[in-house]
Design an enzyme around this catalytic site. Sequence first.
Site, PDB file in Angstrom:
ATOM      1  N   HIS A  98       0.844  -1.214   0.000  1.00  0.00           N
ATOM      2  CA  HIS A  98       0.000   0.000   0.000  1.00  0.00           C
ATOM      3  C   HIS A  98       0.870   1.252   0.000  1.00  0.00           C
ATOM      4  O   HIS A  98       0.555   2.238  -0.670  1.00  0.00           O
ATOM      5  CB  HIS A  98      -0.944  -0.038   1.199  1.00  0.00           C
ATOM      6  CG  HIS A  98      -1.899  -1.188   1.141  1.00  0.00           C
ATOM      7  ND1 HIS A  98      -2.943  -1.260   0.246  1.00  0.00           N
ATOM      8  CD2 HIS A  98      -1.913  -2.364   1.818  1.00  0.00           C
ATOM      9  CE1 HIS A  98      -3.590  -2.404   0.394  1.00  0.00           C
ATOM     10  NE2 HIS A  98      -2.988  -3.095   1.342  1.00  0.00           N
ATOM     11  N   ARG A 107       0.158   7.122 -10.539  1.00  0.00           N
ATOM     12  CA  ARG A 107      -1.021   6.243 -10.394  1.00  0.00           C
ATOM     13  C   ARG A 107      -2.081   6.932  -9.543  1.00  0.00           C
ATOM     14  O   ARG A 107      -3.227   7.081  -9.961  1.00  0.00           O
ATOM     15  CB  ARG A 107      -0.579   4.932  -9.749  1.00  0.00           C
ATOM     16  CG  ARG A 107      -1.677   4.093  -9.117  1.00  0.00           C
ATOM     17  CD  ARG A 107      -1.069   3.126  -8.076  1.00  0.00           C
ATOM     18  NE  ARG A 107      -2.078   2.316  -7.426  1.00  0.00           N
ATOM     19  CZ  ARG A 107      -2.706   2.668  -6.304  1.00  0.00           C
ATOM     20  NH1 ARG A 107      -2.455   3.833  -5.737  1.00  0.00           N
ATOM     21  NH2 ARG A 107      -3.609   1.876  -5.775  1.00  0.00           N
ATOM     22  N   GLY A 131     -11.491  -3.538  -4.253  1.00  0.00           N
ATOM     23  CA  GLY A 131     -10.093  -3.703  -3.866  1.00  0.00           C
ATOM     24  C   GLY A 131      -9.564  -2.355  -3.414  1.00  0.00           C
ATOM     25  O   GLY A 131      -8.583  -1.852  -3.924  1.00  0.00           O
ATOM     26  N   GLU A 154     -12.837  -4.586   0.345  1.00  0.00           N
ATOM     27  CA  GLU A 154     -11.431  -4.985   0.534  1.00  0.00           C
ATOM     28  C   GLU A 154     -11.401  -6.338   1.228  1.00  0.00           C
ATOM     29  O   GLU A 154     -11.980  -6.493   2.303  1.00  0.00           O
ATOM     30  CB  GLU A 154     -10.688  -3.927   1.354  1.00  0.00           C
ATOM     31  CG  GLU A 154      -9.263  -4.317   1.747  1.00  0.00           C
ATOM     32  CD  GLU A 154      -8.395  -4.741   0.564  1.00  0.00           C
ATOM     33  OE1 GLU A 154      -8.395  -4.046  -0.479  1.00  0.00           O
ATOM     34  OE2 GLU A 154      -7.744  -5.802   0.665  1.00  0.00           O
ATOM     35  N   GLU A 183     -16.279 -10.996  -5.046  1.00  0.00           N
ATOM     36  CA  GLU A 183     -17.139 -12.036  -5.633  1.00  0.00           C
ATOM     37  C   GLU A 183     -18.153 -12.551  -4.619  1.00  0.00           C
ATOM     38  O   GLU A 183     -19.128 -13.196  -4.994  1.00  0.00           O
ATOM     39  CB  GLU A 183     -16.283 -13.226  -6.075  1.00  0.00           C
ATOM     40  CG  GLU A 183     -15.320 -12.951  -7.208  1.00  0.00           C
ATOM     41  CD  GLU A 183     -13.975 -12.404  -6.723  1.00  0.00           C
ATOM     42  OE1 GLU A 183     -12.998 -12.593  -7.429  1.00  0.00           O
ATOM     43  OE2 GLU A 183     -13.919 -11.736  -5.654  1.00  0.00           O
ATOM     44  N   GLU A 197      -8.515  -0.208  -8.975  1.00  0.00           N
ATOM     45  CA  GLU A 197      -7.145  -0.164  -9.505  1.00  0.00           C
ATOM     46  C   GLU A 197      -6.671  -1.609  -9.466  1.00  0.00           C
ATOM     47  O   GLU A 197      -6.159  -2.096  -8.477  1.00  0.00           O
ATOM     48  CB  GLU A 197      -6.269   0.731  -8.636  1.00  0.00           C
ATOM     49  CG  GLU A 197      -4.937   1.057  -9.287  1.00  0.00           C
ATOM     50  CD  GLU A 197      -3.939  -0.066  -9.160  1.00  0.00           C
ATOM     51  OE1 GLU A 197      -4.015  -1.050  -9.941  1.00  0.00           O
ATOM     52  OE2 GLU A 197      -3.096  -0.004  -8.266  1.00  0.00           O
ATOM     53  N   GLU A 206      -1.718 -11.261 -11.852  1.00  0.00           N
ATOM     54  CA  GLU A 206      -2.564 -11.308 -10.654  1.00  0.00           C
ATOM     55  C   GLU A 206      -4.022 -11.581 -11.046  1.00  0.00           C
ATOM     56  O   GLU A 206      -4.803 -12.050 -10.231  1.00  0.00           O
ATOM     57  CB  GLU A 206      -2.558 -10.004  -9.831  1.00  0.00           C
ATOM     58  CG  GLU A 206      -1.320  -9.732  -9.041  1.00  0.00           C
ATOM     59  CD  GLU A 206      -1.428  -8.402  -8.294  1.00  0.00           C
ATOM     60  OE1 GLU A 206      -0.388  -7.759  -8.126  1.00  0.00           O
ATOM     61  OE2 GLU A 206      -2.536  -7.999  -7.890  1.00  0.00           O
TER      62      GLU A 206
HETATM   63  N1  LIG Z   1      -3.434  -3.212  -8.949  1.00  0.00           N
HETATM   64  C1  LIG Z   1      -3.061  -4.276  -8.271  1.00  0.00           C
HETATM   65  N2  LIG Z   1      -2.492  -5.330  -8.881  1.00  0.00           N
HETATM   66  N3  LIG Z   1      -3.245  -4.294  -6.966  1.00  0.00           N
HETATM   67  C2  LIG Z   1      -3.776  -3.112  -6.270  1.00  0.00           C
HETATM   68  C3  LIG Z   1      -5.117  -3.364  -5.675  1.00  0.00           C
HETATM   69  C4  LIG Z   1      -5.127  -4.571  -4.828  1.00  0.00           C
HETATM   70  C5  LIG Z   1      -6.066  -4.392  -3.613  1.00  0.00           C
HETATM   71  O1  LIG Z   1      -7.301  -4.998  -3.943  1.00  0.00           O
HETATM   72  C6  LIG Z   1      -7.598  -6.032  -3.016  1.00  0.00           C
HETATM   73  N4  LIG Z   1      -8.299  -7.080  -3.785  1.00  0.00           N
HETATM   74  C7  LIG Z   1      -7.811  -7.773  -4.843  1.00  0.00           C
HETATM   75  N5  LIG Z   1      -8.735  -8.641  -5.304  1.00  0.00           N
HETATM   76  C8  LIG Z   1      -9.842  -8.479  -4.519  1.00  0.00           C
HETATM   77  C9  LIG Z   1     -11.140  -9.061  -4.486  1.00  0.00           C
HETATM   78  N6  LIG Z   1     -11.487 -10.010  -5.377  1.00  0.00           N
HETATM   79  N7  LIG Z   1     -12.030  -8.645  -3.551  1.00  0.00           N
HETATM   80  C10 LIG Z   1     -11.674  -7.691  -2.654  1.00  0.00           C
HETATM   81  N8  LIG Z   1     -10.449  -7.095  -2.618  1.00  0.00           N
HETATM   82  C11 LIG Z   1      -9.557  -7.475  -3.547  1.00  0.00           C
HETATM   83  C12 LIG Z   1      -6.260  -6.470  -2.455  1.00  0.00           C
HETATM   84  O2  LIG Z   1      -6.393  -7.039  -1.166  1.00  0.00           O
HETATM   85  C13 LIG Z   1      -5.514  -5.137  -2.413  1.00  0.00           C
HETATM   86  O3  LIG Z   1      -5.771  -4.424  -1.222  1.00  0.00           O
END
Ligand SMILES: NC(=[NH2+])NCCC[C@H]1O[C@@H](n2cnc3c(N)ncnc32)[C@H](O)[C@@H]1O
Length: 420
Positions: A98, A107, A131, A154, A183, A197, A206
């Site tokens: 974070h 970003r 997220g 989150e 989901e 994001e 990811e």
């Molecule tokens: N840009 C990225 N590559 N990552 C940045 C965002 C990722 C954030 O989304 C949350 N996150 C990711 N997938 C999910 C999901 N399916 N549901 C809730 N939170 C999520 C994860 O825990 C993190 O705090």
Amino acid sequence: MQTEKEDEDDASCEEYVARSDFTGSGTDQLSFSRGDRLLVHAKPSSEWWWAELQGVIGYVPAGYLSQDAAGEEEEDPSIEDPWQDEEYFGNYGTLRLHLEMLSDKSRTEAYRQVILRNSASLSSKRVMDLGCGTGIISLFCAQLARPSMVYAVEASSMAEYTRQLVKQNGCDEVVTVLQGRAEEIELPEQVDVLVSEWMGNCLLFEFMVESVLLARDRWLRDGGTMWPSSAALTLVPCQADSYYAEKMAFWERPYGLDFTPLQPLAQQEFFTKPKFSHIIDPCDCLAAPCDVISLDMYTLQVGDLEQMKGQFHFCVEKSAVFHGFTAWFTVCFKSLEAGGATVELNTGPNSGPTHWKQTLFMLDRPVSVCAGDSISGTIVLQRNPVWRRHMTVTLHWTIKGSTDNPDNAQAGTKSFPMWR
Ligand SMILES: NC(=[NH2+])NCCC[C@H]1O[C@@H](n2cnc3c(N)ncnc32)[C@H](O)[C@@H]1O
């Protein structure tokens, strides 16, 4: 009683077990769930087979199927969680990632600009921030606009701190933090805007984008807005002299000794996987970059993510050593107002630096190219059938000299796992 023909057909069929869920896209792909037993009728290619499930026939990705000898459904103990959620959300439960994302001004400022420029239109709107992490986008919404409600979703343990941040900044009237996977959580209503994001290295790594699409289909009202609205993966052939010198040329004469027998090892260890966090200098580009994959976030389907294909044709602009390809992405945020300005977040070498930087794909052997040569081919992003956050990027290319006759064309192909 089966006829001889049916016996013959069955004899040519083989039973396989699905190792993971697959959602087919298009009419000729067959969807199935993990554990389903499919009858494979034909194997027209190594990647796609013709199979049947409960009387329905279609193409299936061969990598998803396994033929367990015992005929029982053998659970591979190592594949306890194809999404690796424990590790994934565990990482996001700490501040490291974070801090990296919040420290990325390009970003974070891009999302702030989206909210700022749409602040009037956001009045009375319902927003889902998928997220949300520390909740920065949701806090921008409450601070810069007057939405009726922001559902900040989150899944990691960060959510409990996000609740504190929302309260600490006096936004708890507008922002509701929901801890859980997008989901699985239940919203009390549909939303007008789904902002997230979700972009990973090389755009898709990811595969958080799958969660965004599922949430779109379930919670975004008809006519609602997706932020980002579109995404594009850009590719360019490049020189990478310093990286090549550091990892490969180094072994030629270290301390006056010949260490070249280690070079095959170096190639295997340093050039098999893509190099994340590469910073390409614009003058390392050997041609004009081109978008190889474009995603429309309103029409993209989960099934489309299994295999994304793109083509490229580069005209080499300067004589140099062609070490590999570099990729980056751009996302666009459509205005809530018809005709309003689109906000763009470009992670390429001619834009502000981001924490994604760029991704470098090194060839096994560099090739000298001249101005006027062409480098054309395809890029395929094949999602890992088992490890659902991973993919393999396969590049096929052909180099043609501007003057040479076509028989001298040099072709190559290489697959890069990201990461399994
Ligand atoms: N840009 C990225 N590559 N990552 C940045 C965002 C990722 C954030 O989304 C949350 N996150 C990711 N997938 C999910 C999901 N399916 N549901 C809730 N939170 C999520 C994860 O825990 C993190 O705090």
